[in-house]
Design an enzyme around this catalytic site. Structure first.
Site, short mmCIF file in Angstrom:
data_model
loop_
_atom_site.label_atom_id
_atom_site.label_comp_id
_atom_site.label_asym_id
_atom_site.label_seq_id
_atom_site.Cartn_x
_atom_site.Cartn_y
_atom_site.Cartn_z
N LYS A 23 0.89 -1.17 0.00
CA LYS A 23 0.00 0.00 0.00
C LYS A 23 0.92 1.22 0.00
O LYS A 23 1.07 1.92 1.01
CB LYS A 23 -0.92 -0.06 1.22
CG LYS A 23 -2.15 0.80 1.10
CD LYS A 23 -3.16 0.47 2.17
CE LYS A 23 -4.18 1.59 2.35
NZ LYS A 23 -4.99 1.91 1.18
N1 PMP Z 1 -7.52 -2.02 -2.93
C1 PMP Z 1 -6.97 -0.81 -2.79
C2 PMP Z 1 -6.23 -0.23 -3.93
C3 PMP Z 1 -7.11 -0.10 -1.58
O1 PMP Z 1 -6.58 1.12 -1.43
C4 PMP Z 1 -7.85 -0.67 -0.53
C5 PMP Z 1 -8.01 0.06 0.77
N2 PMP Z 1 -6.95 -0.16 1.64
C6 PMP Z 1 -8.40 -1.94 -0.73
C7 PMP Z 1 -8.21 -2.59 -1.94
C8 PMP Z 1 -9.18 -2.61 0.37
O2 PMP Z 1 -8.32 -2.99 1.40
P1 PMP Z 1 -8.82 -3.13 2.88
O3 PMP Z 1 -10.03 -3.97 2.85
O4 PMP Z 1 -7.69 -3.80 3.57
O5 PMP Z 1 -9.10 -1.77 3.40
#
Ligand code: PMP
Length: 314
Positions: free
Chosen positions: A160
């Site tokens: 991320k």
């Molecule tokens: N994909 C992307 C590109 C994101 O930024 C997020 C948010 N963090 C997610 C998927 C979903 O991840 P999560 O469920 O861990 O928040």
């Protein structure tokens, strides 16, 4: 999504007043996007506020930094304790969104990040539904983006990373300017990857399918993993399966998952209604159970909740 200021932000182990939480304009990350972040939600439960899957989020932050070769000077448990303290110091007992950020600060410039100081911050503030009340209730209107998700050899899609979100922002702006709520991004091979900040699920003949994160070049969503478990516990079959855009057009139901968005049904994709264009029953069941889970109303998922004691209870 305006930010509501709270009292203090945790920066490198100290609490700093909100208005004083500043960085130098020559901070490395500001120039090159080097760094990683997380998005976490805390919810009010009948037994105090709890941060949902805190450990998994902080673990992903450390893993993102590992991919980027950034050494975070805090352990997993120190980051988790700091996040709880941020909720406490700001008295966010009604719930909040937390934003941990690891960035490279002031001291070195030039593309090589090695040697730049590593800074860590955690902020928190109250935050409403990410795509707004209407999309949450009636479904989001989606557009397949003309921007492809990164090839994993261009940008590590499992991290991320801060800079990685330029790609997401381009897709988001394109979709919003064209009148849609959100974009779906395809990978460089044309397969469905994810939303700009969400993972995607389809419902086909009573079965749930979602693209396998590493093959699809999508972030390994913590909400996605939670929803897979919840759906299987509810008795639905769930498969990780590579998808093409026409699979979305033909889905009976579809929904997004993510910390910010939670579970949001899709009303349409590229102006084609998903199913009959109204949120479907399986999406509804998953959404309701997820909302109950994060609020501590589903005891079997209690281990996902990091409870935050009030100072008087400690
Ligand atoms: N994909 C992307 C590109 C994101 O930024 C997020 C948010 N963090 C997610 C998927 C979903 O991840 P999560 O469920 O861990 O928040």
């Amino acid at each position: 999504m305006p930010i509501t200021p709270t009292k203090q932000i945790w920066m490198d182990g100290k609490f700093v007043d909100w208005q004083d939480a500043k960085v130098h304009v020559l901070s490395h990350t500001l120039h090159y996007g080097t760094g990683a972040f997380e998005g976490i939600r805390a919810y009010k439960t009948s037994n105090g506020v709890a941060i949902f899957r805190l450990k998994e989020h902080m673990d992903r932050l450390l893993r993102s930094c590992r991919i980027l070769m950034i050494e975070v000077p805090y352990s997993l448990s120190e980051l988790c304790d700091a996040a709880k303290e941020v909720v406490r110091v700001n008295e966010l007992y009604e719930g909040c969104y937390l934003r941990p950020l690891v960035y490279l600060g002031y001291g070195e410039l030039g593309v090589n990040p090695i040697g730049a100081p590593v800074n860590t911050a955690i902020a928190a503030w109250p935050w409403g539904p990410y795509l707004g009340d209407d999309a949450a209730e009636n479904g989001a209107r989606m557009k397949i983006s003309s921007w492809a998700r990164h090839h994993p050899n261009s940008m590590p899609t499992g991290a991320k990373s801060i800079g990685g979100y330029v790609n997401a922002a381009l897709a988001k702006v394109e979709a919003v300017m064209a009148g849609y709520d959100e974009a779906i991004m395809l990978g460089p091979d044309g397969r469905v990857s994810e939303g700009t900040g969400e993972n995607l699920f389809l419902v086909r003949e009573g079965r749930l399918v979602t693209p396998p994160p590493s093959e699809a070049g999508a972030l390994r969503g913590i909400t996605q993993a939670s929803v897979v478990k919840i759906a299987r516990d509810l008795g639905y079959e769930v498969d990780f399966e590579a998808l093409r855009r026409d699979d979305i057009y033909l889905a009976d139901e579809a929904f997004l998952t993510g910390t910010a968005v939670e579970v949001v049904p899709l009303a349409s994709v590229d102006d084609r209604p998903v199913g009959d264009g109204k949120p479907g029953p399986i999406t509804g069941a998953i959404k309701t159970t997820y909302h109950q889970t994060v609020r501590g109303e589903r005891p079997q998922y209690e281990e996902w909740l990091a409870r935050v004691d009030r100072p008087s209870e400690r």
